[in-house]
Design an enzyme around this catalytic site. Structure first.
Site, PDB file in Angstrom:
ATOM      1  N   TYR A 133      16.516  42.732   6.898  1.00  0.00           N
ATOM      2  CA  TYR A 133      17.585  43.375   6.300  1.00  0.00           C
ATOM      3  C   TYR A 133      18.552  42.047   5.541  1.00  0.00           C
ATOM      4  O   TYR A 133      19.747  41.724   5.986  1.00  0.00           O
ATOM      5  CB  TYR A 133      18.529  44.047   7.441  1.00  0.00           C
ATOM      6  CG  TYR A 133      19.298  45.235   6.932  1.00  0.00           C
ATOM      7  CD1 TYR A 133      18.947  46.283   6.430  1.00  0.00           C
ATOM      8  CD2 TYR A 133      20.675  45.105   6.950  1.00  0.00           C
ATOM      9  CE1 TYR A 133      19.138  47.250   5.980  1.00  0.00           C
ATOM     10  CE2 TYR A 133      21.305  46.013   6.248  1.00  0.00           C
ATOM     11  CZ  TYR A 133      20.858  47.306   5.722  1.00  0.00           C
ATOM     12  OH  TYR A 133      21.510  48.275   5.107  1.00  0.00           O
ATOM     13  N   MET A 181      14.950  38.002  10.571  1.00  0.00           N
ATOM     14  CA  MET A 181      14.896  39.412  11.290  1.00  0.00           C
ATOM     15  C   MET A 181      14.828  40.438  10.094  1.00  0.00           C
ATOM     16  O   MET A 181      15.056  41.687  10.403  1.00  0.00           O
ATOM     17  CB  MET A 181      15.701  39.646  12.291  1.00  0.00           C
ATOM     18  CG  MET A 181      15.393  38.608  13.298  1.00  0.00           C
ATOM     19  SD  MET A 181      15.807  39.179  15.195  1.00  0.00           S
ATOM     20  CE  MET A 181      17.669  39.461  14.829  1.00  0.00           C
ATOM     21  N   HIS A 216      20.614  35.002   3.744  1.00  0.00           N
ATOM     22  CA  HIS A 216      19.273  34.685   3.594  1.00  0.00           C
ATOM     23  C   HIS A 216      18.963  33.998   2.274  1.00  0.00           C
ATOM     24  O   HIS A 216      18.010  33.403   2.351  1.00  0.00           O
ATOM     25  CB  HIS A 216      18.320  36.112   3.965  1.00  0.00           C
ATOM     26  CG  HIS A 216      18.652  36.654   5.461  1.00  0.00           C
ATOM     27  ND1 HIS A 216      19.425  37.602   5.356  1.00  0.00           N
ATOM     28  CD2 HIS A 216      18.418  36.058   6.634  1.00  0.00           C
ATOM     29  CE1 HIS A 216      19.631  37.950   6.809  1.00  0.00           C
ATOM     30  NE2 HIS A 216      19.212  36.995   7.498  1.00  0.00           N
ATOM     31  N   HIS A 240      20.508  39.469   3.180  1.00  0.00           N
ATOM     32  CA  HIS A 240      21.587  39.441   2.516  1.00  0.00           C
ATOM     33  C   HIS A 240      21.916  38.040   1.678  1.00  0.00           C
ATOM     34  O   HIS A 240      20.705  37.255   1.808  1.00  0.00           O
ATOM     35  CB  HIS A 240      22.916  39.694   3.414  1.00  0.00           C
ATOM     36  CG  HIS A 240      23.095  38.892   4.600  1.00  0.00           C
ATOM     37  ND1 HIS A 240      23.066  37.415   4.723  1.00  0.00           N
ATOM     38  CD2 HIS A 240      22.639  39.287   5.918  1.00  0.00           C
ATOM     39  CE1 HIS A 240      23.329  37.105   5.880  1.00  0.00           C
ATOM     40  NE2 HIS A 240      22.814  38.038   6.550  1.00  0.00           N
ATOM     41  N   GLN A 292      14.064  38.324  21.864  1.00  0.00           N
ATOM     42  CA  GLN A 292      15.317  37.814  21.664  1.00  0.00           C
ATOM     43  C   GLN A 292      16.405  38.571  21.840  1.00  0.00           C
ATOM     44  O   GLN A 292      17.661  38.261  22.019  1.00  0.00           O
ATOM     45  CB  GLN A 292      15.488  36.797  20.576  1.00  0.00           C
ATOM     46  CG  GLN A 292      15.739  37.485  19.324  1.00  0.00           C
ATOM     47  CD  GLN A 292      15.600  36.837  18.103  1.00  0.00           C
ATOM     48  OE1 GLN A 292      14.536  36.025  17.733  1.00  0.00           O
ATOM     49  NE2 GLN A 292      16.832  36.587  17.583  1.00  0.00           N
ATOM     50  N   SER A 295      26.288  38.947   7.549  1.00  0.00           N
ATOM     51  CA  SER A 295      25.377  38.987   8.738  1.00  0.00           C
ATOM     52  C   SER A 295      24.661  40.471   8.470  1.00  0.00           C
ATOM     53  O   SER A 295      25.531  41.565   8.123  1.00  0.00           O
ATOM     54  CB  SER A 295      26.262  39.104  10.015  1.00  0.00           C
ATOM     55  OG  SER A 295      25.569  39.547  11.081  1.00  0.00           O
ATOM     56  N   ASP A 305      24.309  30.577  12.739  1.00  0.00           N
ATOM     57  CA  ASP A 305      24.020  30.565  14.153  1.00  0.00           C
ATOM     58  C   ASP A 305      23.653  28.986  14.467  1.00  0.00           C
ATOM     59  O   ASP A 305      22.796  28.720  14.618  1.00  0.00           O
ATOM     60  CB  ASP A 305      22.394  31.142  14.327  1.00  0.00           C
ATOM     61  CG  ASP A 305      22.598  32.727  13.618  1.00  0.00           C
ATOM     62  OD1 ASP A 305      23.023  33.441  14.382  1.00  0.00           O
ATOM     63  OD2 ASP A 305      22.496  32.930  12.563  1.00  0.00           O
TER      64      ASP A 305
HETATM   65  P1  AMP Z   1      18.661  36.259  10.907  1.00  0.00           P
HETATM   66  O1  AMP Z   1      17.814  37.240  10.034  1.00  0.00           O
HETATM   67  O2  AMP Z   1      20.010  36.932  11.449  1.00  0.00           O
HETATM   68  O3  AMP Z   1      17.704  36.126  12.356  1.00  0.00           O
HETATM   69  O4  AMP Z   1      18.926  35.070  10.159  1.00  0.00           O
HETATM   70  C1  AMP Z   1      17.960  34.212   9.531  1.00  0.00           C
HETATM   71  C2  AMP Z   1      18.320  32.909   9.134  1.00  0.00           C
HETATM   72  O5  AMP Z   1      19.401  33.345   8.085  1.00  0.00           O
HETATM   73  C3  AMP Z   1      18.853  32.264  10.267  1.00  0.00           C
HETATM   74  O6  AMP Z   1      18.572  30.780  10.075  1.00  0.00           O
HETATM   75  C4  AMP Z   1      20.409  32.499   9.966  1.00  0.00           C
HETATM   76  O7  AMP Z   1      21.306  31.293  10.583  1.00  0.00           O
HETATM   77  C5  AMP Z   1      20.560  32.666   8.441  1.00  0.00           C
HETATM   78  N1  AMP Z   1      21.760  33.330   8.210  1.00  0.00           N
HETATM   79  C6  AMP Z   1      22.197  34.345   8.758  1.00  0.00           C
HETATM   80  N2  AMP Z   1      23.386  34.888   8.112  1.00  0.00           N
HETATM   81  C7  AMP Z   1      23.679  33.673   7.261  1.00  0.00           C
HETATM   82  C8  AMP Z   1      24.975  33.349   6.333  1.00  0.00           C
HETATM   83  N3  AMP Z   1      25.995  34.294   6.537  1.00  0.00           N
HETATM   84  N4  AMP Z   1      24.800  32.231   5.840  1.00  0.00           N
HETATM   85  C9  AMP Z   1      23.870  31.660   5.948  1.00  0.00           C
HETATM   86  N5  AMP Z   1      22.583  31.789   6.566  1.00  0.00           N
HETATM   87  C10 AMP Z   1      22.744  32.745   7.422  1.00  0.00           C
END
Ligand code: AMP
Length: 301
Positions: free
Chosen positions: A44, A42, A49, A46, A73, A201, A162
């Site tokens: 932003y 999604m 990702h 870090h 979601q 996050s 997640d």
């Molecule tokens: P999101 O942008 O939050 O939807 O996350 C995208 C992907 O990155 C998902 O598969 C998350 O589980 C993964 N992700 C988010 N935070 C972390 C983290 N701290 N370490 C590893 N993977 C992450």
């Protein structure tokens, strides 16, 4: 200063906005025998990702990172509107981590007929995050399925951060015709953390300085539970009590759940037996920020 090789690399990053264009790029690459790694996000971005993108780049010819803040979601009173967004910054991170393509569809492109049909995965979505956010996993399964349709990945990469989401997606792929049409293998990578243990996050930017400092208690509580299990404690209520007692040290923290469950089912096992894995999972609020984290503890044979 950007070096000329970085500029060259940045020029090579291809931005794609439509499903049709994404499919034709991926299909052409696959016809040449190339593999496609995809990383749904999604934005932003870090280092969590970036770790997924780096792994995808090690093992695939094409590395497609999707950036889409998926409205379906989010619940009605959640943070969809204020979810942090910064595309320029994201493109740099994707580029440096070895991504080749960024898929940035509009809401209309992803849901041309509105979000009328949704995918529901049974069995694993009723508890924990699913109980707290009743429509969340339908939104996740629906968008990931649509993203897979567009990106047709050989392998898709997700974070253990997640954890429940990874179970939902694995089940979706196992039970979906998609999996047999395109080979979608799922790889789950470890959670990347800040130095004090806080899971990285996108939502951490919401935390005030004090909240940011205090947020490390969540990982400390998970560690306390994991240490107890590692020392041979097989009573999960006692493991949960240890996590709660650590979390109680910060009265400002509102704990939604802090549980020790069977990692395969997310439910309490009949017994803790060697060979199984226990998942410790916490969701808690600090101010208006909701944080989740987990650790997996294999029970020794
Ligand atoms: P999101 O942008 O939050 O939807 O996350 C995208 C992907 O990155 C998902 O598969 C998350 O589980 C993964 N992700 C988010 N935070 C972390 C983290 N701290 N370490 C590893 N993977 C992450």
């Amino acid at each position: 200063m950007i070096s000329s090789s970085e500029m060259q690399e940045k020029r090579d990053l291809v931005t794609v906005e439509t499903v049709d264009e994404m499919q034709s790029i991926v299909r052409a690459a696959k016809q040449q025998g190339h593999t496609v790694g995809c990383v749904p996000t999604m934005g932003y971005l870090h280092d969590g990702h970036a770790s997924l993108i780096r792994r995808a780049a090690e093992n695939n010819d094409l590395v497609v990172v999707s950036i889409f803040v998926n409205p379906t979601q989010f619940g009605p009173n959640e943070d969809f509107e204020r979810y942090p967004r910064d595309l320029e910054r994201d493109l740099n991170i994707v580029n440096q981590a070895g991504g080749t393509h960024v898929f940035v569809p509009s809401v209309k492109e992803m849901y041309p007929n509105g979000a009328r049909s949704t995918i529901h995965i049974d069995g694993i979505t009723e508890v924990l995050e699913g109980a707290a956010r009743p429509t969340h996993f339908d939104g996740v399964a629906t968008v990931v399925s649509r993203l897979f349709e567009a990106m047709e990945p050989t392998v898709a990469y997700f974070g253990q951060k997640d954890y429940q989401q990874t179970l939902v997606i694995r089940r979706m792929v196992e039970s979906s015709p998609l999996a047999s049409v395109h080979v979608v293998a799922i790889e789950v990578l470890p959670t990347m953390r800040e130095e004090d243990g806080l899971a990285r996050s996108s939502r951490n930017v919401y935390l005030s300085d004090t909240d940011r400092r205090d947020a490390s208690i969540i990982y400390a509580a998970l560690r306390a539970g994991a240490d107890l299990l590692a020392r041979g404690e097989h009573s999960l209520p006692r493991v949960e009590a240890a996590m709660h007692s650590r979390l109680c040290e910060l009265p400002r923290l509102t704990v939604e759940y802090a549980v020790a469950v069977d990692a395969a089912t997310l439910r309490p096992p009949a017994a803790v037996v060697p060979g199984m894995t226990i998942a410790l999972l916490i969701a808690a609020r600090l101010g208006s920020t909701r944080l989740i984290d987990n650790v997996l503890v294999p029970i020794d044979l």
